[in-house]
Design an enzyme around this catalytic site. Structure first.
Site, PDB file in Angstrom:
ATOM      1  N   GLU B  29    -102.139  22.708 -26.753  1.00 12.60           N
ATOM      2  CA  GLU B  29    -101.949  23.669 -25.667  1.00 12.60           C
ATOM      3  C   GLU B  29    -102.056  25.089 -26.222  1.00 12.60           C
ATOM      4  O   GLU B  29    -101.349  25.426 -27.171  1.00 12.60           O
ATOM      5  CB  GLU B  29    -100.570  23.454 -25.022  1.00 12.60           C
ATOM      6  CG  GLU B  29    -100.461  22.099 -24.331  1.00 12.60           C
ATOM      7  CD  GLU B  29     -99.027  21.584 -24.228  1.00 12.60           C
ATOM      8  OE1 GLU B  29     -98.084  22.352 -24.492  1.00 12.60           O
ATOM      9  OE2 GLU B  29     -98.851  20.398 -23.910  1.00 12.60           O
ATOM     10  N   LEU B  58    -101.787  20.361 -20.226  1.00 13.51           N
ATOM     11  CA  LEU B  58    -100.394  20.359 -20.687  1.00 13.51           C
ATOM     12  C   LEU B  58     -99.851  18.931 -20.678  1.00 13.51           C
ATOM     13  O   LEU B  58     -99.242  18.497 -19.679  1.00 13.51           O
ATOM     14  CB  LEU B  58     -99.575  21.267 -19.760  1.00 13.51           C
ATOM     15  CG  LEU B  58     -98.305  21.885 -20.318  1.00 13.51           C
ATOM     16  CD1 LEU B  58     -97.748  22.923 -19.376  1.00 13.51           C
ATOM     17  CD2 LEU B  58     -97.273  20.876 -20.686  1.00 13.51           C
ATOM     18  N   GLU B  60     -98.444  16.213 -23.736  1.00 11.65           N
ATOM     19  CA  GLU B  60     -98.297  15.896 -25.160  1.00 11.65           C
ATOM     20  C   GLU B  60     -98.707  14.470 -25.494  1.00 11.65           C
ATOM     21  O   GLU B  60     -99.313  14.218 -26.542  1.00 11.65           O
ATOM     22  CB  GLU B  60     -96.855  16.152 -25.614  1.00 11.65           C
ATOM     23  CG  GLU B  60     -96.518  17.627 -25.798  1.00 11.65           C
ATOM     24  CD  GLU B  60     -96.307  18.377 -24.502  1.00 11.65           C
ATOM     25  OE1 GLU B  60     -96.199  17.731 -23.438  1.00 11.65           O
ATOM     26  OE2 GLU B  60     -96.268  19.621 -24.522  1.00 11.65           O
ATOM     27  N   PHE B  83     -93.984  22.950 -29.511  1.00 13.18           N
ATOM     28  CA  PHE B  83     -92.650  23.023 -30.098  1.00 13.18           C
ATOM     29  C   PHE B  83     -92.171  21.596 -30.332  1.00 13.18           C
ATOM     30  O   PHE B  83     -92.498  20.692 -29.555  1.00 13.18           O
ATOM     31  CB  PHE B  83     -91.655  23.736 -29.157  1.00 13.18           C
ATOM     32  CG  PHE B  83     -91.856  25.219 -29.076  1.00 13.18           C
ATOM     33  CD1 PHE B  83     -91.217  26.072 -29.960  1.00 13.18           C
ATOM     34  CD2 PHE B  83     -92.684  25.762 -28.114  1.00 13.18           C
ATOM     35  CE1 PHE B  83     -91.405  27.445 -29.885  1.00 13.18           C
ATOM     36  CE2 PHE B  83     -92.876  27.136 -28.031  1.00 13.18           C
ATOM     37  CZ  PHE B  83     -92.235  27.980 -28.915  1.00 13.18           C
ATOM     38  N   ILE B  87     -92.235  16.917 -28.727  1.00 14.71           N
ATOM     39  CA  ILE B  87     -92.866  15.826 -29.457  1.00 14.71           C
ATOM     40  C   ILE B  87     -92.320  14.484 -28.967  1.00 14.71           C
ATOM     41  O   ILE B  87     -92.913  13.433 -29.230  1.00 14.71           O
ATOM     42  CB  ILE B  87     -92.679  15.997 -30.981  1.00 14.71           C
ATOM     43  CG1 ILE B  87     -93.873  15.358 -31.720  1.00 14.71           C
ATOM     44  CG2 ILE B  87     -91.366  15.407 -31.465  1.00 14.71           C
ATOM     45  CD1 ILE B  87     -93.947  15.705 -33.194  1.00 14.71           C
ATOM     46  N   PHE B  88     -91.222  14.516 -28.232  1.00 14.30           N
ATOM     47  CA  PHE B  88     -90.625  13.251 -27.807  1.00 14.30           C
ATOM     48  C   PHE B  88     -91.559  12.391 -26.953  1.00 14.30           C
ATOM     49  O   PHE B  88     -91.587  11.179 -27.123  1.00 14.30           O
ATOM     50  CB  PHE B  88     -89.266  13.509 -27.136  1.00 14.30           C
ATOM     51  CG  PHE B  88     -88.231  13.907 -28.145  1.00 14.30           C
ATOM     52  CD1 PHE B  88     -87.448  12.951 -28.771  1.00 14.30           C
ATOM     53  CD2 PHE B  88     -88.068  15.222 -28.529  1.00 14.30           C
ATOM     54  CE1 PHE B  88     -86.523  13.300 -29.753  1.00 14.30           C
ATOM     55  CE2 PHE B  88     -87.152  15.593 -29.512  1.00 14.30           C
ATOM     56  CZ  PHE B  88     -86.380  14.619 -30.118  1.00 14.30           C
ATOM     57  N   PRO B  89     -92.322  12.992 -26.044  1.00 16.57           N
ATOM     58  CA  PRO B  89     -93.256  12.141 -25.294  1.00 16.57           C
ATOM     59  C   PRO B  89     -94.324  11.511 -26.196  1.00 16.57           C
ATOM     60  O   PRO B  89     -95.012  10.593 -25.769  1.00 16.57           O
ATOM     61  CB  PRO B  89     -93.919  13.109 -24.305  1.00 16.57           C
ATOM     62  CG  PRO B  89     -93.072  14.324 -24.284  1.00 16.57           C
ATOM     63  CD  PRO B  89     -92.355  14.384 -25.590  1.00 16.57           C
ATOM     64  N   HIS B 129     -86.161  24.358 -27.950  1.00 10.10           N
ATOM     65  CA  HIS B 129     -87.098  25.013 -28.865  1.00 10.10           C
ATOM     66  C   HIS B 129     -86.490  25.131 -30.265  1.00 10.10           C
ATOM     67  O   HIS B 129     -86.971  25.924 -31.072  1.00 10.10           O
ATOM     68  CB  HIS B 129     -87.456  26.411 -28.372  1.00 10.10           C
ATOM     69  CG  HIS B 129     -88.380  26.447 -27.198  1.00 10.10           C
ATOM     70  ND1 HIS B 129     -88.004  26.028 -25.953  1.00 10.10           N
ATOM     71  CD2 HIS B 129     -89.675  26.845 -27.072  1.00 10.10           C
ATOM     72  CE1 HIS B 129     -89.024  26.191 -25.117  1.00 10.10           C
ATOM     73  NE2 HIS B 129     -90.049  26.674 -25.765  1.00 10.10           N
TER      74      HIS B 129
HETATM   75  C1  LIG Z   1     -93.494  19.422 -22.283  1.00 14.26           C
HETATM   76  C2  LIG Z   1     -93.677  20.839 -22.614  1.00 14.26           C
HETATM   77  N1  LIG Z   1     -94.768  21.226 -23.285  1.00 14.26           N
HETATM   78  C3  LIG Z   1     -94.969  22.519 -23.591  1.00 14.26           C
HETATM   79  C4  LIG Z   1     -94.053  23.459 -23.233  1.00 14.26           C
HETATM   80  C5  LIG Z   1     -94.284  24.944 -23.570  1.00 14.26           C
HETATM   81  N2  LIG Z   1     -94.581  25.619 -22.313  1.00 14.26           N
HETATM   82  C6  LIG Z   1     -93.618  26.228 -21.608  1.00 14.26           C
HETATM   83  S1  LIG Z   1     -94.153  26.732 -20.111  1.00 14.26           S
HETATM   84  C7  LIG Z   1     -95.718  26.182 -20.405  1.00 14.26           C
HETATM   85  C8  LIG Z   1     -96.761  26.349 -19.363  1.00 14.26           C
HETATM   86  C9  LIG Z   1     -96.314  25.817 -18.055  1.00 14.26           C
HETATM   87  O1  LIG Z   1     -97.318  25.997 -17.106  1.00 14.26           O
HETATM   88  P1  LIG Z   1     -97.036  25.664 -15.581  1.00 14.26           P
HETATM   89  O2  LIG Z   1     -96.543  24.276 -15.450  1.00 14.26           O
HETATM   90  O3  LIG Z   1     -98.247  26.028 -14.822  1.00 14.26           O
HETATM   91  O4  LIG Z   1     -95.827  26.608 -15.184  1.00 14.26           O
HETATM   92  P2  LIG Z   1     -95.786  28.201 -15.219  1.00 14.26           P
HETATM   93  O5  LIG Z   1     -95.383  28.600 -16.602  1.00 14.26           O
HETATM   94  O6  LIG Z   1     -97.129  28.703 -14.859  1.00 14.26           O
HETATM   95  O7  LIG Z   1     -94.748  28.584 -14.224  1.00 14.26           O
HETATM   96  C10 LIG Z   1     -95.800  25.597 -21.662  1.00 14.26           C
HETATM   97  C11 LIG Z   1     -97.020  25.024 -22.248  1.00 14.26           C
HETATM   98  C12 LIG Z   1     -92.913  23.022 -22.554  1.00 14.26           C
HETATM   99  N3  LIG Z   1     -91.934  23.867 -22.183  1.00 14.26           N
HETATM  100  N4  LIG Z   1     -92.749  21.722 -22.248  1.00 14.26           N
END
Ligand SMILES: Cc1ncc(C[n+]2csc(CCOP(=O)(O)OP(=O)(O)O)c2C)c(N)n1
Ligand SMILES: Cc1ncc(C[n+]2csc(CCOP(=O)(O)OP(=O)(O)O)c2C)c(N)n1
Ligand SMILES: [Mg+2]
Ligand SMILES: [Mg+2]
Lengths: 356, 325, 356, 325
Positions: B29, B58, B60, B83, B87-89, B129
């Protein structure tokens, strides 16, 4: 024909009531009274200002990493307004709007984002789940909550927020599928803000709309203009009523735009230009409401200034109150892991205290 | 030779290895245009193109599950999990497929895959995190787990991980991503997996740490000089397989040990290290081995995080305890 | 209009060429020659008999738990036949048909299911992944394999098998979504055999068809009569060709029926009645092929008996060969964990040997 | 009092608890009409209806993720994961939500959820049906982990798990599902979580085991009588939180210990137990604690599974080793 039939995702139609210029789509009318509209505008303004304050506090080192709502106010205010007492909100991590709509105090909200455990508890009776950082995971919780209510014969609805990025996660799929099979009273509200951090919507999935993903689960799906408070409210209201009366889940895609950075830790200039943002600016949910209310004589600069001043005062107080709360004692981080602290934890707490 | 921080050192390793081996593909990502949320992959997409540095949806499980297929096909994917908390999934694919494919096909199919992920606490991050799941991964057969503690180490260990014919989980201690600068050579060098590093010799007590905790251990050792305690510091480097010989040899010499890790205490890697010492050096022990670790609680929010993380003070107290036993 | 347009999942049409009575759907013709049809019939028969033998051996304690193909032969034979040399098959755990079609020996197949590691290795050049027991997980592998081929500019297709139950897993969703975004040359073949152990298709998902799930990913989806060898072959062939020429993934739902138990450990009388099975019997993929070939003078009882006898002889030999392979030595289970055995494993192997 | 096997004892516990508390809901794959692949939930759907005994779609994350929501709402869900090998997709929800919700809401929301799953090897099952992931779960804060070793124990421990206000992972050793019959009372009794069981007193050496390994340990102890070795056998029962006091007290008495588990050796629970002994009873040790465990390899296919599993012979050898140290 129901709203969801009329706007079946494969028709290619996006549901809209209030156009960007503040006029109504022909044949449509506002689903709420002008008084309500004004009240919700006021709320949206408060939220936007409280959000901006959070960003500012973060820059001053007084706040943790924060994910701003900027641009998505109509999605959250309009949808949460469709809920009734007893209903649940299951947020992701960008939900200052929905959270405050549910009655959580700004002080408490700030406390949490300041990194203080004392902001973690929703008051009894306010059914707002904690922030869900692991993207998409919370969709399942909303199905579970709604399913439980259904099994208990309680007419409660769960409204879950998530982003366009979240729809790529297996959890979203399993949640939608369970909701479809068990017809749980869950409203899935996807705020399609065009980005998952740097990844644009177009790279997130090859499906033309998010709404059409509902077809995979035998559920209703609808794409709405997420910057149109009226459309968001009405679509959610229909979905909530359908859910409450046993009609099962709905997937709502609110098409909106994240004007701000992903979080305070993000630098969006790495991946998008000002020119890309430009066309979205006139679509800001505030712009059209000002036109609309202005036409009715309910909005002008003076009113805006008054509302702003009032809001800032309230926000000042919330900041003050939050900052007055001391950092928690060490017991606080051990105390709520289990109902009763097991022996190893007691030992660890004792040890830790002996080293401070 | 340039002085680099760990982010830059890892970036350099990726860049050089990708130049050397066109089967290497980076996916995850925000690894592309964005260059990763920590900028570890900065500039790679511009240099190697969108087919070798790939922004994924998005998901994992999707990232590591497809990377597994790529590796089996013959590529050398490097997957980034943004982060460690996410990694759990991936554990299903890691445990049930990634660590088993060589065995399940009697060597016909292999999985030369690296999964990189920032890990650990100390940066006042939001929830999920700041975790340290290394012990969970070390319990899974068929994979290696590596954690560097300095920029130089990071580059060398990553090169070995990439060239390893088997899957490697590479956890990067995000707290020291930019905290340490040191000379990192350009070009070829690698550090063997499975070998711990003697960071500092000492005769009184062995402190074993890895990742960001090595620096804490060194700080504690510095403080303890005032007490005339001569601390040996070992950087474990490879979490799995563990270099039990280096550990045992040191304990045989000092007779005393302290293990430092950020992860929760119970069933953390500290337990395994104690078990190995029990098996290989029990009779040398002058005192129970001490564990200075996180606690069996979720990592607290930023304002209370300092309670959780091991620090030089707690390490020094533990050293004094084993010295005065 | 392409096949996938004509049979778009929301049209409600299932693709069929050969009807249950052995006649052709009007306007359709067999996609392969009569010689090929006969050869494939022979293969299907061999597979059915080898499958039955496995069940028998299990009852005699000479085999491990086994998941029979019984009823799904056309799905696997028809689809695998559409592949070319160099293509990959990624099976679930019920794929005796596809596995043998790829050239794996029956002896090796039996060895694995007898619980002998010596059956685990596919010969070089035969691109068949090992059995995937964790449901749905393998869909991602097929996307990865196909994606890698695409990135290398190699015109290779990956065909992945999974069941109706597997479509509920998050892995399936993430796999379809990645495949859609990156247009990987992956053919997703869902054998909808109406059951996931005891759970009927109707409780697995509220979506009317499995095929329509493709819409969520912007991919083509098609429902085919999975008991119709011709339809399965042609739909897969089109999907494979589309994939090979850069057109991306396809989801094929083969509608079929699991006549046997889920596995040898399963007792289907717990959850389904004979009466429920009855209507499916005339739909057995063999029945219609016998009618069809019979019409051409290429099938009668005598031919069947001859083919059966030949097959049984070959199967006898495979059983004998497999049973002649001794149980592996202890080194065998340590040797392939890593390319080079790490120190702790060497110690453990030494220790184990000292205790035997 | 009826003699029941473990399947029947668990079924009885479920039945009685569901009668007592109408908030209890059972959900999982094939738990309804089928009564579960091991028949543990046999007859429950017929008795309590489809709203309380629910066949779910095939999705483990979905099962525990929705069960979490149910528990937060106020139900007391009991989720079944059909085999332990399929619990890996649940680890994300378990680690990131289930174990944290009480803490993350300062007690406002809680998760009184039981996740039941058959676990362990020894039944000649297909791949991924013989794992023992208890140590991974024991490393996760905020959840309890329980493993019964007999039918009586199973009923009592399950009742406590169901009534516990916090999430409990309940692993059922499938190898002894039907292998042991013993008297199991109808009606109310429960066995406290967090307390190990002294199965057999002895003065020479302590053998610590759980689940199916308790029986193996007892067999070894029986054999060892011929060598005049008097073995104390402890059934751990609760894997997390561990009853370190019972363990330490026994080791203080015997001075010698052997730990038996099916899971891979490295970072298995055996390591944690050794670490606890190191901390609480090092000076009593007459010999290094021995671990008799599975190996750091995937559980082999049926024909080679016997190499993997601890057996009385290996246990007896380990006991003799610690006795002759
Ligand atoms: C499972 C997971 N992977 C990665 C992240 C890191 N991360 C936080 S928000 C985000 C993007 C989320 O995008 P979206 O679902 O469109 O929500 P938005 O931030 O646009 O509100 C990522 C990759 C996370 N929090 N959880
Ligand atoms: C992830 C996972 N959960 C549960 C199981 C146990 N199990 C094996 S097969 C099966 C049903 C599979 O149904 P389906 O996908 O329709 O394939 P079919 O068996 O019908 O071929 C189940 C639940 C498993 N192997 N993997
Ligand atoms: Mg977004
Ligand atoms: Mg099926």
């Amino acid at each position: 024909m129901s709203l969801f039939e009329e706007y079946h995702p494969l028709t290619g139609k996006m549901f809209q009531i209030l156009k960007a210029d503040g006029t109504l789509v022909s044949g449509q009318k506002p689903p709420i009274s002008d008084q309500e509209i004004f009240a919700l505008y006021k709320k949206m303004l408060f939220i936007r200002l409280a959000d901006q304050r959070a960003l500012m506090l973060q820059r001053q080192g007084r706040f943790g990493t924060y994910a701003p709502i900027w641009g998505q106010e109509a999605c959250q205010v309009g949808s949460a307004y469709a809920l009734q007492k007893g209903d649940w909100v299951v947020p992701a991590f960008r939900e200052i709007g929905a959270t405050l709509m549910m009655g959580i105090s700004l002080k408490s909200f700030y406390l949490y984002w300041m990194g203080n455990e004392m902001g973690s508890r929703a008051p009894e009776g306010m059914n707002v789940m904690p922030v869900s950082v692991p993207v998409g995971t919370q969709t399942l919780h909303a199905v579970g909550v709604a399913w439980a209510a259904k099994l208990r014969g309680e007419k409660v609805v769960a409204l879950v927020f998530f982003g366009d990025g979240a729809t790529s996660k297996g959890d979203f799929h399993e949640a939608m599928n369970f909701a479809g099979v068990f017809k749980t009273p869950t409203v899935f509200f996807c705020q399609n803000n065009q980005f998952a951090i740097s990844v644009p919507r177009s790279l997130q999935t090859a499906s033309k709309t998010i709404a059409q993903k509902a077809i995979a689960y035998g559920c209703d799906g609808i794409q709405v203009d997420g910057n149109d408070l009226f459309a968001v409210y009405l679509a959610t209201k229909e979905a909530v009523e359908k859910a409450r009366s046993g009609g099962g889940p709905t997937l709502i895609e609110g098409v909106t735009y994240r004007f701000g950075p992903h979080t305070t830790a993000d630098d969006p200039t790495k991946y998008r230009t000002e020119a890309e943002i430009e066309p979205w600016k006139p679509l800001d949910p505030f712009v059209r409401l000002r036109f609309y209310l202005g036409e009715k004589g309910m909005w002008d600069e003076e009113i805006e200034n008054r509302l702003t001043a009032e809001a800032q005062k309230e926000i000042d107080q919330a900041v003050k109150d939050a900052e007055a709360v001391p950092s928690p004692q060490v017991e606080e981080i051990f105390q709520y892991v289990f109902a009763e602290m097991p022996h190893p934890l007691k030992e660890q707490l004792e040890y830790l205290k002996s080293t401070l | 030779m340039a002085k680099l921080n760990m982010v830059e050192a890892i970036n350099l390793a990726l860049r050089e290895e990708m130049e050397r081996d066109d089967r290497i593909v980076v996916l995850g990502e925000d690894v592309g245009k964005e260059g990763g949320v920590f900028r570890v992959t900065d500039g790679l997409q511009a240099k190697f193109g969108k087919d070798r540095v790939i922004d994924t949806p998005l998901a994992e499980t999707g990232i590591v599950g497809t990377a597994f297929g790529m590796a089996v096909y013959g590529l050398r994917p490097i997957a980034e999990i943004q982060f460690e908390g996410f990694i759990f999934p991936c554990l299903d694919q890691i445990n049930n497929h990634i660590g088993r494919i060589r065995n399940r096909s009697r060597g016909r199919f292999t999985c030369p895959l690296v999964i990189r992920s920032p890990y650990g606490g100390g940066i006042h991050a939001p929830e999920h995190h700041s975790d340290s799941p290394e012990a969970i991964l070390a319990h899974i057969p068929g994979i290696k787990v590596v954690i560097p503690s300095t920029p130089y180490e990071a580059k060398g260990l990553l090169i070995s991980s990439i060239r390893d014919p088997d899957p490697v989980i590479f956890f990067e201690p995000k707290r020291i991503y930019r905290a340490i600068r040191e000379e990192v050579p350009e070009g070829e060098y690698s550090i063997p997996l499975g070998k711990a590093r003697l960071v500092q010799e000492g005769k009184d007590v062995t402190v074993i740490a890895w990742g960001a905790m090595v620096r804490e251990a060194l700080n504690a050792a510095e403080q303890l000089k005032a007490d005339k305690i001569d601390v040996e510091v070992i950087d474990l480097r490879t979490i799995s397989p563990i270099d039990s010989e280096t550990i045992a040899a040191s304990i045989r010499k000092t007779g005393r040990g302290v293990i430092v890790h950020e992860a929760a205490k119970t069933c953390g890697l500290g337990a395994e290290i104690i078990a190995l010492i029990n098996e290989k050096a029990l009779l040398s022990l002058q005192a129970p081995i001490e564990r200075v670790t996180g606690f069996d609680i979720p990592v607290p929010l930023p304002k209370t995080e300092h309670y959780y993380l091991p620090n030089p003070k707690r390490i020094a107290l533990a050293v004094k305890k084993v010295m005065s036993f």
